[in-house]
Design a protein around this motif. Structure first.
Motif, PDB file in Angstrom:
ATOM      1  N   ILE A 349       0.838  -1.208   0.000  1.00  0.00           N
ATOM      2  CA  ILE A 349       0.000   0.000   0.000  1.00  0.00           C
ATOM      3  C   ILE A 349       0.869   1.253   0.000  1.00  0.00           C
ATOM      4  N   GLU A 350       1.954   1.222   0.750  1.00  0.00           N
ATOM      5  CA  GLU A 350       2.853   2.384   0.794  1.00  0.00           C
ATOM      6  C   GLU A 350       3.408   2.705  -0.596  1.00  0.00           C
ATOM      7  N   LEU A 351       3.766   1.664  -1.337  1.00  0.00           N
ATOM      8  CA  LEU A 351       4.316   1.896  -2.675  1.00  0.00           C
ATOM      9  C   LEU A 351       3.241   2.392  -3.644  1.00  0.00           C
ATOM     10  N   TYR A 352       2.029   1.834  -3.543  1.00  0.00           N
ATOM     11  CA  TYR A 352       0.952   2.326  -4.405  1.00  0.00           C
ATOM     12  C   TYR A 352       0.588   3.767  -4.068  1.00  0.00           C
ATOM     13  N   ASP A 353       0.696   4.144  -2.797  1.00  0.00           N
ATOM     14  CA  ASP A 353       0.454   5.543  -2.413  1.00  0.00           C
ATOM     15  C   ASP A 353       1.468   6.471  -3.075  1.00  0.00           C
ATOM     16  N   LEU A 354       2.723   6.023  -3.120  1.00  0.00           N
ATOM     17  CA  LEU A 354       3.756   6.829  -3.774  1.00  0.00           C
ATOM     18  C   LEU A 354       3.465   6.977  -5.268  1.00  0.00           C
ATOM     19  N   LEU A 355       3.043   5.898  -5.888  1.00  0.00           N
ATOM     20  CA  LEU A 355       2.718   5.952  -7.314  1.00  0.00           C
ATOM     21  C   LEU A 355       1.496   6.825  -7.575  1.00  0.00           C
ATOM     22  N   LYS A 357       0.601   9.443  -5.927  1.00  0.00           N
ATOM     23  CA  LYS A 357       0.980  10.857  -5.853  1.00  0.00           C
ATOM     24  C   LYS A 357       1.442  11.350  -7.222  1.00  0.00           C
ATOM     25  N   LYS A 358       2.041  10.436  -7.985  1.00  0.00           N
ATOM     26  CA  LYS A 358       2.523  10.794  -9.318  1.00  0.00           C
ATOM     27  C   LYS A 358       1.420  10.673 -10.356  1.00  0.00           C
ATOM     28  N   TYR A 359       0.548   9.690 -10.163  1.00  0.00           N
ATOM     29  CA  TYR A 359      -0.560   9.466 -11.102  1.00  0.00           C
ATOM     30  C   TYR A 359      -1.877   9.400 -10.325  1.00  0.00           C
ATOM     31  N   ARG A 364      -6.250   2.143 -12.423  1.00  0.00           N
ATOM     32  CA  ARG A 364      -5.552   0.862 -12.245  1.00  0.00           C
ATOM     33  C   ARG A 364      -4.819   0.823 -10.905  1.00  0.00           C
ATOM     34  N   LEU A 365      -4.104   1.895 -10.589  1.00  0.00           N
ATOM     35  CA  LEU A 365      -3.383   1.947  -9.320  1.00  0.00           C
ATOM     36  C   LEU A 365      -4.347   1.971  -8.134  1.00  0.00           C
TER      37      LEU A 365
END
Length: 376
Positions: A349-355, A357-359, A364-365
């Motif tokens: 979840i932490e990594l998807y949150d970072l992604l 923020k960019k998208y 999909r994310l």
């Protein structure tokens, strides 16, 4: 009026002349032919020389690969050099193909080898060095009798070439006994055989055993056995693998197999490669982002979570992820998916949150994040 039609445009020419115009074609020239008057051989010697594409527009000096039996192998080495450049596997190099006609090649590489050594060292190499920008780094390749000549040249002048490449060397069986194992040779040797070559294989096995049991100071060597090849074809893979290994530090570090990576020395092995690459070719001494990602990716491909986490932390995980987000965000998604596969949903979840923020508008994310949250 007819001349005007012919010279008007390419399209007009094709309309009027169709297939005939296409069949005439344009000459496909690879390199240049040079005719050398050899006093040592008392004959005219034809050589083919290929210069790197950027030669005329640069001031660089280049390594030189000398290819015996150029009439057979010159174009192959040119093709290899172009492929190597496309994938940034080796530096650019000059190729010199030394043509030999049958049956004269057997005399030049056999009973006349001393004269041919003199031609190579005292006439051809000075000609190349005087007329082209060379950097004093030379490699010599030969197949069959040509490889036997290469072996005798190495024994006689080990430091004349930085590497000697031999495919199916014959005859060398008796000459191996004269190899001085107490010397310091200061060069590299690559030799290869097909297992189906009876007499030739006995020679290469003898050489392999001698170098294994009696190492020679300064001689780095590799022995290739090409299972699917035959006597007539060993030259081609020998050139590919020999050149790739000789220039192995030019390519940025990359690994696709976790076990091989660990067995080779792991992170120390990777860091040494980067430092050697910097020393030899002027690249940055640190591992590139791509190099670091392939290290982590090798653990994901092996489905080895322990080494995945170990390597991530060795690479400074937070900083590494930050760099990936900036340059290779698809890799962050792959890492998130690997965490999820191993039920590490918090990290996922932490990594998807970072992604996100960019998208922020990526459905999909968002769906992937919700899926991970539902499993938490």
């Amino acid at each position: 009026m007819k001349m005007k039609v012919i010279t008007a445009t390419v399209a007009t020419v094709l309309i009027f002349f169709g297939v005939q115009a296409q069949s005439e074609g344009i000459p496909n020239v690879v390199g240049t032919n040079h005719l050398l008057s050899s006093k040592i051989l008392n004959e005219q010697r034809e050589v083919q020389i290929y210069l790197p594409p950027d030669y005329q527009d640069s001031a660089k000096a280049y390594p030189v690969v000398y290819v015996l039996d150029g009439q057979r192998f010159f174009l192959h080495v040119v093709s290899l050099s172009q492929s190597f450049q496309q994938f940034q596997l080796t530096p650019e190099f000059i190729i010199v193909g030394i043509n030999n006609s049958y049956p004269n090649r057997f005399r030049h590489f056999g009973e006349g080898k001393e004269n041919f050594k003199g031609f190579l060292e005292n006439e051809l190499m000075p000609y190349v060095n005087e007329n082209f920008r060379t950097k004093g780094e030379n490699l010599l390749f030969g197949w069959e009798y040509g490889a036997s000549f290469v072996f005798h040249m190495m024994m006689d002048q080990p430091t004349l070439f930085n590497a000697y490449l031999m495919a199916s060397p014959f005859p060398i069986f008796d000459a191996i006994d004269g190899l001085d194992t107490s010397s310091n040779m200061g060069t590299q040797l690559y030799f290869a055989v097909s297992p189906d070559e009876y007499d030739v294989r006995h020679s290469t096995e003898k050489l392999n055993e001698k170098l294994t049991t009696q190492p020679i100071d300064g001689l780095s060597w590799k022995y290739f056995e090409f299972e699917l090849e035959e006597h007539r074809s060993t030259g081609y893979p020998t050139l590919y693998h020999g050149l790739r290994d000789y220039f192995k530090y030019y390519q940025e570090f990359e690994t696709n197999n976790l076990r091989k990576f660990i067995n080779a020395g792991g992170m120390e092995y990777a860091l040494n490669h980067a430092q050697e690459r910097a020393k030899r070719y002027g690249f940055e001494p640190d591992l590139s982002l791509w190099s670091r990602f392939t290290i982590v990716r090798s653990a994901m491909r092996a489905d080895d979570f322990y080494h995945f986490e170990t390597l991530l932390h060795a690479l400074d995980k937070d900083e590494f992820i930050k760099e990936l987000l900036a340059q290779r965000d698809y890799a962050v998604s792959q890492i998130a998916a690997f965490y999820e596969k191993h039920n590490r949903f918090k990290e996922t979840i932490e990594l998807y949150d970072l992604l996100l923020k960019k998208y922020p508008d990526s459905e999909r994310l968002l769906a992937k994040k919700r899926s991970a949250q539902s499993k938490l």
